[in-house]
Scaffold this motif. Structure first.
Motif, short mmCIF file in Angstrom:
data_model
loop_
_atom_site.label_atom_id
_atom_site.label_comp_id
_atom_site.label_asym_id
_atom_site.label_seq_id
_atom_site.Cartn_x
_atom_site.Cartn_y
_atom_site.Cartn_z
N CYS A 30 38.91 30.00 35.28
CA CYS A 30 38.63 31.10 36.74
C CYS A 30 40.51 31.84 36.59
N SER B 152 37.19 40.25 37.24
CA SER B 152 36.39 39.50 37.27
C SER B 152 35.10 40.36 36.70
N ARG C 43 31.76 40.38 38.70
CA ARG C 43 32.11 41.36 39.87
C ARG C 43 31.70 42.25 39.66
N ASP D 63 39.90 40.41 45.75
CA ASP D 63 38.53 39.30 46.15
C ASP D 63 38.05 38.23 45.07
N ALA D 64 38.52 38.62 42.95
CA ALA D 64 38.15 37.57 42.11
C ALA D 64 39.67 36.56 42.67
N GLU E 225 37.96 34.05 44.85
CA GLU E 225 36.39 33.53 44.73
C GLU E 225 37.02 32.12 43.99
N CYS E 226 38.67 32.22 42.87
CA CYS E 226 38.74 31.29 42.42
C CYS E 226 39.46 30.33 43.08
#
Length: 110
Positions: free
Chosen positions: A4, A11, A14, A40-41, A44-45
């Protein structure tokens, strides 16, 4: 988590979601800065800490870290970032993330 974190740089999911938006909605939507997409990536990870060194090249990315769930740990040099991220990874078992600026100080991070 490593898989990830490696894909967090860009991403694809995304970016594909943004690209697949309806044309009418895309015309009315505000553009999403690249620094926000990267941030944001990382969220998310599940990244909790980022070790970094600021500079002109990464200031737009650092702007995304204001009021963020990610703790940005400022270091004194790029080499210190590498040591801190490696120590964090070994001690916690999580991925150590480094965010630095461009320049000759990046060379020791290889």
């Amino acid at each position: 988590p490593l898989r990830c974190a490696a894909s967090a740089f860009v991403s694809r999911r995304r970016l594909a979601t943004l690209a697949a938006a309806d044309d009418a909605a895309a015309d009315n939507a505000a553009p999403v800065p690249g620094g926000r997409i990267l941030h944001d990536a990382l969220v998310e990870c599940g990244v909790e800490h980022v070790f970094g060194y600021s500079g002109g090249a990464n200031l737009p990315v650092l702007d995304a870290f204001h009021s963020s769930p990610i703790n940005f740990v400022m270091n004194r040099s790029e080499q210190c970032c590498g040591h801190a991220a490696e120590g964090y990874a070994k001690a916690s078992g999580k991925v150590g993330v480094i965010l630095t600026t461009s320049g000759p100080g990046v060379r020791p991070l290889r």
